[in-house]
Scaffold this motif. Structure first.
Motif, PDB file in Angstrom:
ATOM      1  N   MET A  20       0.751  -1.575  -0.011  1.00 22.76           N
ATOM      2  CA  MET A  20      -0.131  -0.391  -0.181  1.00 22.76           C
ATOM      3  C   MET A  20       1.189   1.331   0.211  1.00 22.76           C
ATOM      4  O   MET A  20       0.409   2.404  -0.357  1.00 22.76           O
ATOM      5  N   THR A  21       2.319   1.523   0.835  1.00 23.03           N
ATOM      6  CA  THR A  21       2.811   2.535   0.347  1.00 23.03           C
ATOM      7  C   THR A  21       3.641   2.289  -0.708  1.00 23.03           C
ATOM      8  O   THR A  21       3.558   3.613  -1.041  1.00 23.03           O
ATOM      9  N   MET A  22       3.826   0.834  -1.675  1.00 21.65           N
ATOM     10  CA  MET A  22       4.200   1.605  -2.213  1.00 21.65           C
ATOM     11  C   MET A  22       3.417   2.451  -3.700  1.00 21.65           C
ATOM     12  O   MET A  22       4.227   3.236  -4.331  1.00 21.65           O
ATOM     13  N   ILE A  23       1.936   1.795  -3.682  1.00 19.42           N
ATOM     14  CA  ILE A  23       0.731   2.704  -4.269  1.00 19.42           C
ATOM     15  C   ILE A  23       0.377   3.479  -4.061  1.00 19.42           C
ATOM     16  O   ILE A  23       0.566   4.312  -5.486  1.00 19.42           O
ATOM     17  N   VAL A  24       0.524   3.650  -2.986  1.00 20.43           N
ATOM     18  CA  VAL A  24       0.085   5.748  -2.620  1.00 20.43           C
ATOM     19  C   VAL A  24       1.416   6.316  -3.224  1.00 20.43           C
ATOM     20  O   VAL A  24       1.101   7.588  -3.603  1.00 20.43           O
ATOM     21  N   HIS A  25       2.486   6.655  -2.718  1.00 18.21           N
ATOM     22  CA  HIS A  25       3.540   6.932  -3.306  1.00 18.21           C
ATOM     23  C   HIS A  25       4.073   7.248  -4.305  1.00 18.21           C
ATOM     24  O   HIS A  25       4.130   8.193  -5.214  1.00 18.21           O
ATOM     25  N   GLY A  26       3.879   5.648  -5.373  1.00 23.22           N
ATOM     26  CA  GLY A  26       3.916   5.661  -6.535  1.00 23.22           C
ATOM     27  C   GLY A  26       3.178   6.458  -7.317  1.00 23.22           C
ATOM     28  O   GLY A  26       2.750   6.859  -8.609  1.00 23.22           O
ATOM     29  N   SER A  27       1.606   6.744  -7.344  1.00 21.12           N
ATOM     30  CA  SER A  27       0.597   7.490  -7.795  1.00 21.12           C
ATOM     31  C   SER A  27       0.881   9.116  -7.743  1.00 21.12           C
ATOM     32  O   SER A  27       0.157   9.644  -8.153  1.00 21.12           O
ATOM     33  N   MET A  28       1.241   9.033  -5.804  1.00 19.04           N
ATOM     34  CA  MET A  28       1.757  10.408  -5.622  1.00 19.04           C
ATOM     35  C   MET A  28       2.587  11.238  -6.618  1.00 19.04           C
ATOM     36  O   MET A  28       2.851  12.316  -7.147  1.00 19.04           O
ATOM     37  N   LEU A  29       3.616  10.429  -6.671  1.00 18.26           N
ATOM     38  CA  LEU A  29       5.107  10.472  -8.323  1.00 18.26           C
ATOM     39  C   LEU A  29       4.280  10.664  -9.328  1.00 18.26           C
ATOM     40  O   LEU A  29       4.484  12.038  -9.753  1.00 18.26           O
ATOM     41  N   LEU A  30       3.851   9.986 -10.098  1.00 23.04           N
ATOM     42  CA  LEU A  30       2.917   9.832 -11.199  1.00 23.04           C
ATOM     43  C   LEU A  30       2.549  11.178 -11.093  1.00 23.04           C
ATOM     44  O   LEU A  30       2.359  12.126 -12.502  1.00 23.04           O
ATOM     45  N   THR A  31       1.835  12.394 -10.146  1.00 23.02           N
ATOM     46  CA  THR A  31       0.437  12.458  -9.732  1.00 23.02           C
ATOM     47  C   THR A  31       1.527  14.698  -9.879  1.00 23.02           C
ATOM     48  O   THR A  31       1.073  15.153 -11.134  1.00 23.02           O
ATOM     49  N   PHE A  32       2.904  14.320  -9.246  1.00 25.85           N
ATOM     50  CA  PHE A  32       3.905  15.341  -9.058  1.00 25.85           C
ATOM     51  C   PHE A  32       4.474  15.351 -10.957  1.00 25.85           C
ATOM     52  O   PHE A  32       5.016  16.206 -11.418  1.00 25.85           O
ATOM     53  N   HIS A  33       4.191  14.262 -11.399  1.00 23.86           N
ATOM     54  CA  HIS A  33       4.967  14.248 -12.607  1.00 23.86           C
ATOM     55  C   HIS A  33       4.398  14.201 -14.202  1.00 23.86           C
ATOM     56  O   HIS A  33       4.507  15.503 -14.313  1.00 23.86           O
ATOM     57  N   ASP A  34       2.944  14.178 -13.930  1.00 16.29           N
ATOM     58  CA  ASP A  34       1.987  14.848 -14.667  1.00 16.29           C
ATOM     59  C   ASP A  34       2.300  16.448 -14.354  1.00 16.29           C
ATOM     60  O   ASP A  34       2.045  16.906 -15.543  1.00 16.29           O
ATOM     61  N   ALA A  35       1.558  16.820 -13.425  1.00 19.21           N
ATOM     62  CA  ALA A  35       1.674  18.415 -12.639  1.00 19.21           C
ATOM     63  C   ALA A  35       2.526  19.080 -13.381  1.00 19.21           C
ATOM     64  O   ALA A  35       2.877  20.226 -14.486  1.00 19.21           O
ATOM     65  N   ALA A  36       4.436  18.446 -13.228  1.00 18.97           N
ATOM     66  CA  ALA A  36       5.095  19.202 -13.888  1.00 18.97           C
ATOM     67  C   ALA A  36       5.477  19.709 -15.226  1.00 18.97           C
ATOM     68  O   ALA A  36       6.158  20.200 -15.998  1.00 18.97           O
ATOM     69  N   ASN A  37       5.220  18.100 -15.826  1.00 20.09           N
ATOM     70  CA  ASN A  37       5.346  18.139 -17.506  1.00 20.09           C
ATOM     71  C   ASN A  37       3.901  19.171 -17.987  1.00 20.09           C
ATOM     72  O   ASN A  37       4.033  19.883 -19.068  1.00 20.09           O
ATOM     73  N   ASP A  38       3.414  19.372 -17.374  1.00 21.61           N
ATOM     74  CA  ASP A  38       1.723  19.928 -18.020  1.00 21.61           C
ATOM     75  C   ASP A  38       2.412  21.733 -17.786  1.00 21.61           C
ATOM     76  O   ASP A  38       1.856  22.708 -18.372  1.00 21.61           O
ATOM     77  N   ALA A  39       3.482  21.990 -16.034  1.00 20.82           N
ATOM     78  CA  ALA A  39       2.997  23.258 -16.289  1.00 20.82           C
ATOM     79  C   ALA A  39       4.975  23.456 -17.713  1.00 20.82           C
ATOM     80  O   ALA A  39       4.305  24.300 -17.677  1.00 20.82           O
ATOM     81  N   THR A  40       5.411  23.020 -17.453  1.00 22.95           N
ATOM     82  CA  THR A  40       6.602  23.102 -18.632  1.00 22.95           C
ATOM     83  C   THR A  40       5.667  22.688 -19.829  1.00 22.95           C
ATOM     84  O   THR A  40       6.446  24.109 -20.580  1.00 22.95           O
ATOM     85  N   LEU A  41       5.168  22.230 -20.271  1.00 24.84           N
ATOM     86  CA  LEU A  41       4.568  22.694 -21.518  1.00 24.84           C
ATOM     87  C   LEU A  41       3.866  23.789 -21.624  1.00 24.84           C
ATOM     88  O   LEU A  41       3.793  25.007 -22.730  1.00 24.84           O
ATOM     89  N   ALA A  42       3.334  24.508 -20.479  1.00 22.10           N
ATOM     90  CA  ALA A  42       2.138  25.488 -21.024  1.00 22.10           C
ATOM     91  C   ALA A  42       3.467  26.621 -20.806  1.00 22.10           C
ATOM     92  O   ALA A  42       2.823  27.893 -21.478  1.00 22.10           O
ATOM     93  N   GLN A  43       5.028  26.552 -19.844  1.00 25.76           N
ATOM     94  CA  GLN A  43       5.427  27.296 -20.313  1.00 25.76           C
ATOM     95  C   GLN A  43       5.921  27.792 -21.175  1.00 25.76           C
ATOM     96  O   GLN A  43       6.253  28.643 -21.697  1.00 25.76           O
ATOM     97  N   THR A  44       6.009  26.306 -22.558  1.00 29.36           N
ATOM     98  CA  THR A  44       7.066  26.646 -23.315  1.00 29.36           C
ATOM     99  C   THR A  44       6.538  26.895 -24.537  1.00 29.36           C
ATOM    100  O   THR A  44       6.866  27.146 -25.225  1.00 29.36           O
ATOM    101  N   THR A  45       4.329  26.919 -24.445  1.00 33.09           N
ATOM    102  CA  THR A  45       3.611  27.458 -24.889  1.00 33.09           C
ATOM    103  C   THR A  45       3.586  28.471 -25.493  1.00 33.09           C
ATOM    104  O   THR A  45       2.731  29.677 -26.339  1.00 33.09           O
TER     105      THR A  45
END
Length: 66
Positions: A20-45
């Motif tokens: 359960m710890t791996m699932i929770v931490h993995g989903s949080m990291l995936l969410t932060f990664h997606d948010a960072a990619n969206d922010a980077t994409l928004a800044q470059t456009t």
């Protein structure tokens, strides 16, 4: 018999907790990664003329040195 059952129960509980710890931490990291990619994409456009720049005020801290 009781000791073996108790050890199996503890091992099962520990394994479940690790899973359960791996699932929770993995989903949080995936969410932060997606948010960072969206922010980077928004800044470059944005073009350089319409880029929003935050200007922070200078803060001077005055205090007694101990």
């Amino acid at each position: 018999m009781f000791t073996a059952t108790n050890n199996n129960t503890r091992l099962t509980a520990f394994t479940f907790a690790v899973l359960m710890t791996m699932i929770v931490h993995g989903s949080m990291l995936l969410t932060f990664h997606d948010a960072a990619n969206d922010a980077t994409l928004a800044q470059t456009t944005q073009t350089t003329q319409t880029r929003n720049v935050a200007v922070l005020d200078t803060v001077t801290i005055v205090g007694r040195r101990i």
